[in-house]
Design a protein around this motif. Structure first.
Motif, PDB file in Angstrom:
ATOM      1  N   GLY A   1       0.822  -1.208   0.000  1.00  0.00           N
ATOM      2  CA  GLY A   1       0.000   0.000   0.000  1.00  0.00           C
ATOM      3  C   GLY A   1       0.851   1.251   0.000  1.00  0.00           C
ATOM      4  O   GLY A   1       2.028   1.243   0.314  1.00  0.00           O
ATOM      5  N   CYS A   2       0.204   2.401  -0.338  1.00  0.00           N
ATOM      6  CA  CYS A   2       0.901   3.676  -0.435  1.00  0.00           C
ATOM      7  C   CYS A   2       0.192   4.701   0.422  1.00  0.00           C
ATOM      8  O   CYS A   2      -1.039   4.788   0.411  1.00  0.00           O
ATOM      9  CB  CYS A   2       0.930   4.167  -1.882  1.00  0.00           C
ATOM     10  SG  CYS A   2       1.814   3.066  -2.992  1.00  0.00           S
ATOM     11  N   ASP A   3       0.936   5.484   1.165  1.00  0.00           N
ATOM     12  CA  ASP A   3       0.395   6.597   1.931  1.00  0.00           C
ATOM     13  C   ASP A   3       0.449   7.839   1.058  1.00  0.00           C
ATOM     14  O   ASP A   3       1.518   8.308   0.681  1.00  0.00           O
ATOM     15  CB  ASP A   3       1.221   6.794   3.202  1.00  0.00           C
ATOM     16  CG  ASP A   3       0.620   7.873   4.100  1.00  0.00           C
ATOM     17  OD1 ASP A   3      -0.479   8.345   3.779  1.00  0.00           O
ATOM     18  OD2 ASP A   3       1.271   8.226   5.107  1.00  0.00           O
ATOM     19  N   LEU A   4      -0.725   8.389   0.724  1.00  0.00           N
ATOM     20  CA  LEU A   4      -0.794   9.514  -0.201  1.00  0.00           C
ATOM     21  C   LEU A   4      -0.588  10.854   0.488  1.00  0.00           C
ATOM     22  O   LEU A   4      -0.749  11.897  -0.127  1.00  0.00           O
ATOM     23  CB  LEU A   4      -2.154   9.511  -0.920  1.00  0.00           C
ATOM     24  CG  LEU A   4      -2.407   8.291  -1.804  1.00  0.00           C
ATOM     25  CD1 LEU A   4      -3.776   8.401  -2.444  1.00  0.00           C
ATOM     26  CD2 LEU A   4      -1.333   8.104  -2.838  1.00  0.00           C
ATOM     27  N   LYS A   5      -0.248  10.879   1.746  1.00  0.00           N
ATOM     28  CA  LYS A   5       0.003  12.129   2.450  1.00  0.00           C
ATOM     29  C   LYS A   5       1.426  12.607   2.177  1.00  0.00           C
ATOM     30  O   LYS A   5       2.302  11.844   1.775  1.00  0.00           O
ATOM     31  CB  LYS A   5      -0.204  11.945   3.956  1.00  0.00           C
ATOM     32  CG  LYS A   5      -1.631  11.561   4.334  1.00  0.00           C
ATOM     33  CD  LYS A   5      -1.760  11.380   5.831  1.00  0.00           C
ATOM     34  CE  LYS A   5      -3.186  10.982   6.216  1.00  0.00           C
ATOM     35  NZ  LYS A   5      -3.328  10.796   7.677  1.00  0.00           N
TER      36      LYS A   5
ATOM     37  N   THR B   1       9.922  15.784  -6.901  1.00  0.00           N
ATOM     38  CA  THR B   1      10.459  14.563  -7.471  1.00  0.00           C
ATOM     39  C   THR B   1       9.356  13.537  -7.629  1.00  0.00           C
ATOM     40  O   THR B   1       8.292  13.633  -7.010  1.00  0.00           O
ATOM     41  CB  THR B   1      11.573  13.989  -6.571  1.00  0.00           C
ATOM     42  OG1 THR B   1      11.018  13.716  -5.270  1.00  0.00           O
ATOM     43  CG2 THR B   1      12.725  14.974  -6.430  1.00  0.00           C
ATOM     44  N   LEU B   2       9.620  12.554  -8.466  1.00  0.00           N
ATOM     45  CA  LEU B   2       8.681  11.450  -8.616  1.00  0.00           C
ATOM     46  C   LEU B   2       8.752  10.543  -7.396  1.00  0.00           C
ATOM     47  O   LEU B   2       9.803  10.389  -6.767  1.00  0.00           O
ATOM     48  CB  LEU B   2       9.007  10.653  -9.881  1.00  0.00           C
ATOM     49  CG  LEU B   2       8.756  11.366 -11.215  1.00  0.00           C
ATOM     50  CD1 LEU B   2       9.295  10.524 -12.363  1.00  0.00           C
ATOM     51  CD2 LEU B   2       7.282  11.654 -11.423  1.00  0.00           C
ATOM     52  N   SER B   3       7.619   9.955  -7.095  1.00  0.00           N
ATOM     53  CA  SER B   3       7.548   9.031  -5.966  1.00  0.00           C
ATOM     54  C   SER B   3       7.711   7.600  -6.463  1.00  0.00           C
ATOM     55  O   SER B   3       7.500   7.305  -7.649  1.00  0.00           O
ATOM     56  CB  SER B   3       6.204   9.196  -5.241  1.00  0.00           C
ATOM     57  OG  SER B   3       6.026   8.171  -4.274  1.00  0.00           O
TER      58      SER B   3
ATOM     59  N   LYS C   1       0.459   5.195  -7.410  1.00  0.00           N
ATOM     60  CA  LYS C   1      -0.769   5.922  -7.093  1.00  0.00           C
ATOM     61  C   LYS C   1      -0.454   7.362  -6.694  1.00  0.00           C
ATOM     62  O   LYS C   1      -1.195   8.293  -7.028  1.00  0.00           O
ATOM     63  CB  LYS C   1      -1.524   5.210  -5.978  1.00  0.00           C
ATOM     64  CG  LYS C   1      -2.112   3.874  -6.381  1.00  0.00           C
ATOM     65  CD  LYS C   1      -2.887   3.261  -5.239  1.00  0.00           C
ATOM     66  CE  LYS C   1      -3.470   1.896  -5.630  1.00  0.00           C
ATOM     67  NZ  LYS C   1      -4.216   1.271  -4.499  1.00  0.00           N
ATOM     68  N   GLU C   2       0.640   7.552  -5.970  1.00  0.00           N
ATOM     69  CA  GLU C   2       1.011   8.907  -5.551  1.00  0.00           C
ATOM     70  C   GLU C   2       1.387   9.754  -6.759  1.00  0.00           C
ATOM     71  O   GLU C   2       1.017  10.938  -6.845  1.00  0.00           O
ATOM     72  CB  GLU C   2       2.172   8.825  -4.563  1.00  0.00           C
ATOM     73  CG  GLU C   2       2.543  10.167  -3.954  1.00  0.00           C
ATOM     74  CD  GLU C   2       3.600  10.018  -2.885  1.00  0.00           C
ATOM     75  OE1 GLU C   2       4.408  10.965  -2.731  1.00  0.00           O
ATOM     76  OE2 GLU C   2       3.620   8.965  -2.215  1.00  0.00           O
ATOM     77  N   ASN C   3       2.107   9.179  -7.705  1.00  0.00           N
ATOM     78  CA  ASN C   3       2.453   9.917  -8.920  1.00  0.00           C
ATOM     79  C   ASN C   3       1.211  10.288  -9.724  1.00  0.00           C
ATOM     80  O   ASN C   3       1.105  11.390 -10.259  1.00  0.00           O
ATOM     81  CB  ASN C   3       3.397   9.078  -9.789  1.00  0.00           C
ATOM     82  CG  ASN C   3       4.790   8.950  -9.187  1.00  0.00           C
ATOM     83  OD1 ASN C   3       5.272   9.869  -8.519  1.00  0.00           O
ATOM     84  ND2 ASN C   3       5.425   7.807  -9.385  1.00  0.00           N
TER      85      ASN C   3
ATOM     86  N   GLY D   1       6.844   1.189  -7.705  1.00  0.00           N
ATOM     87  CA  GLY D   1       7.970   0.742  -6.908  1.00  0.00           C
ATOM     88  C   GLY D   1       9.272   1.428  -7.238  1.00  0.00           C
ATOM     89  O   GLY D   1      10.271   1.225  -6.545  1.00  0.00           O
ATOM     90  N   THR D   2       9.301   2.259  -8.288  1.00  0.00           N
ATOM     91  CA  THR D   2      10.515   2.987  -8.651  1.00  0.00           C
ATOM     92  C   THR D   2      10.179   4.455  -8.864  1.00  0.00           C
ATOM     93  O   THR D   2       9.072   4.803  -9.307  1.00  0.00           O
ATOM     94  CB  THR D   2      11.156   2.417  -9.928  1.00  0.00           C
ATOM     95  OG1 THR D   2      12.305   3.187 -10.265  1.00  0.00           O
ATOM     96  CG2 THR D   2      10.188   2.445 -11.093  1.00  0.00           C
ATOM     97  N   SER D   3      11.115   5.320  -8.516  1.00  0.00           N
ATOM     98  CA  SER D   3      10.902   6.767  -8.634  1.00  0.00           C
ATOM     99  C   SER D   3      11.425   7.324  -9.950  1.00  0.00           C
ATOM    100  O   SER D   3      11.637   8.525 -10.063  1.00  0.00           O
ATOM    101  CB  SER D   3      11.593   7.486  -7.466  1.00  0.00           C
ATOM    102  OG  SER D   3      12.987   7.205  -7.455  1.00  0.00           O
ATOM    103  N   SER D   4      11.635   6.475 -10.909  1.00  0.00           N
ATOM    104  CA  SER D   4      12.075   6.905 -12.236  1.00  0.00           C
ATOM    105  C   SER D   4      10.997   6.610 -13.254  1.00  0.00           C
ATOM    106  O   SER D   4      10.117   5.768 -13.039  1.00  0.00           O
ATOM    107  CB  SER D   4      13.385   6.199 -12.631  1.00  0.00           C
ATOM    108  OG  SER D   4      14.419   6.505 -11.725  1.00  0.00           O
TER     109      SER D   4
END
Length: 505
Positions: free
Chosen positions: A5-9, A15-17, A21-23, A127-130
């Motif tokens: 899961g991802c915390d959207l706060k 930068t990219l996350s 879902k956050e991106n 899972g990657t910030s790129s």
């Protein structure tokens, strides 16, 4: 490897996350409810989530569906993705799966959004910030067609378009040299317009190139929509009617300037390319001068200079001699002019001002009127109204001749910026002639010459090679010598390599 899961706060917009879902949420917040933002989600296996993001209308959707999406669906099999973490999956897409030539990796949100809005397809893996950037521009472009502002009888019939990459390709077709360097930057906080400079690194003056970059870097504005914006920001002096930056929509003209050591400035979204530095004599040269014999080209250049002086001085000279210096006119012509002006209620000064203003109104109307009725309006404005005004006694026939010759002469000047300068100064000289006759014209011409001598274009004297005088450069300024005699480039730009003929490889 499941990302969980991802915390959207605490969303970071710099930068990219690593959370897909956050991106997506960042993009939704940035673009609002824009319906042209397309996010295509793919899930090749339960542990892998991929998002393909693009702006509808800016990318080639046919290539996207037939190549990119097909590659992802066929190549992202569970067997190939299992036992790989997110970074390895992104590397696999980059190197092995995606069928694209123009592909790179992006890590920050700002270039991500700029590339998205520039016609690129962005691929995100959970899972990657790129992100992967795939160049697939596909908006509608105007085809390469004949230039409209600087037409020629003999020579190439292709002109620049509104597409920056098409324009750079047209120049590279002319100059097949790896030392033709292209540098691009984005100008405009809101528009983020791509602006490129092109120059030959072994010919152009390095100080000139650095000065161009410095002036472009200093531009701080919301929008750049046309090269005219850039021209006003980088010109040496704003308080002048004369253009100090040359512009053209002809690739051969710009290529010729680059070969002389000048720097071309291309702006995305306009077919007009800037060329710096420029000089006064450059505005009287045409691309066609170099496609025909030297004697004909020289004659045409003298005709253009003569037309410039007619455009500038003819109405004011008529006012001066008919108002203050009638003794300069032959007796028979004085009698003829007096007979024509017998029923005209206005003095020559007022008559010229009214006619010039009327002509400028007709010229502007001819530009704005739809093409299908423009010819009819031109006939009505020039023939019917002119003839009716003479018959009614509002103006004299001689005045119609003077204004007509002046108008025709202004169209002989190849570059419209110089023609507009002559039109502006013409009114000032008419006013001076109306007050003190030929002495006013001489005073006005003296001020114009002094002003021209003080102008600079990127630090170079605007009146070169006339002032300062450079005899070597006269062979391709006032005159056009045959090509075998043009062994050296003009030296007024302080170029690195002045030789262009007669040297061994």
């Amino acid at each position: 490897m499941e990302s969980g899961g991802c915390d959207l706060k605490d969303t970071n917009f710099a930068t990219l996350s690593s959370c897909l879902k956050e991106n997506q949420q960042q993009l939704v917040q940035l673009f609002g409810k824009s319906t042209d933002l397309v996010i295509k989600e793919l899930q090749p296996d339960p542990c892998t989530q991929i998002a393909v993001i693009y702006i509808d209308g800016l990318v080639d959707t046919q290539v996207l569906h037939n190549s990119i999406l097909f590659s992802l669906q066929e190549g992202c099999t569970p067997d190939r993705l299992k036992a790989l973490d997110a970074g390895q999956k992104l590397e696999l897409l980059h190197k092995r799966i995606l069928m694209a030539g123009d592909i790179s990796v992006t890590r920050d949100l700002e270039p991500f959004v700029h590339q998205l809005l520039s016609g690129n397809v962005m691929v995100l893996v959970d899972g990657t910030s790129s992100a992967l950037r795939i160049g697939l521009p596909g908006w509608e472009d105007r085809n390469v067609s004949e230039p409209s502002s600087q037409t020629v009888v003999r020579g190439p019939m292709e002109g620049f378009t509104e597409n920056l990459r098409t324009n750079t390709a047209l120049i590279r077709r002319k100059i097949k040299d790896p030392q033709l360097w292209l540098e691009t930057l984005q100008i405009g906080r809101v528009t983020q317009t791509s602006v490129s400079i092109m120059y030959l690194t072994h010919i152009a003056n390095p100080d000139l190139v650095q000065e161009v970059k410095r002036r472009l870097d200093k531009i701080d504005t919301d929008s750049i929509l046309e090269s005219g914006y850039i021209e006003e920001f980088i010109q040496d002096k704003a308080a002048t009617p004369f253009p100090t930056v040359y512009n053209s929509d002809r690739p051969d003209t710009i290529a010729a300037g680059i070969l002389e050591g000048k720097v071309a400035i291309l702006v995305d979204g306009t077919p007009f390319v800037l060329l710096v530095p420029t000089f006064f004599v450059s505005f009287f040269q045409s691309a066609e001068d170099y496609y025909q014999r030297a004697d004909i080209a020289t004659l045409l250049r003298f005709i253009r200079f003569l037309s410039f002086f007619i455009t500038l001085l003819a109405p004011s000279f008529y006012v001066a001699v008919t108002t203050y210096h009638q003794e300069m006119i032959p007796t028979t012509l004085v009698i003829s002019l007096a007979a024509q002006r017998e029923s005209v209620p206005f003095p020559a000064f007022v008559e010229v001002i009214l006619m010039e203003l009327t002509y400028e109104i007709l010229r502007e109307a001819g530009v704005r009127i739809p093409k299908n009725i423009g010819q009819a309006i031109s006939i009505v404005g020039t023939l019917v109204i002119g003839q009716a005004a003479v018959s009614a006694g509002f103006i004299s026939s001689a005045m119609v001749i003077i204004v007509s010759i002046t108008a025709i002469s202004s169209f002989v000047i190849p570059e419209t910026g110089m023609a507009i300068a002559a039109r502006i100064l013409r009114f000032a000289l008419i006013i001076l002639a109306g007050f003190i006759g030929l002495y006013g014209i001489l005073f006005g011409v003296f001020i114009i010459v002094m002003h021209l001598a003080s102008l600079r274009s990127f630090g170079m004297p605007y009146m070169s090679p006339i002032g300062p005088y450079q005899s070597k450069d006269l062979k391709d300024s006032l005159f056009r010598f045959p090509w075998p005699f043009l062994k050296s480039r003009p030296t007024n730009s302080k170029i690195q390599n002045p030789n262009r003929q007669g040297t061994s490889k």
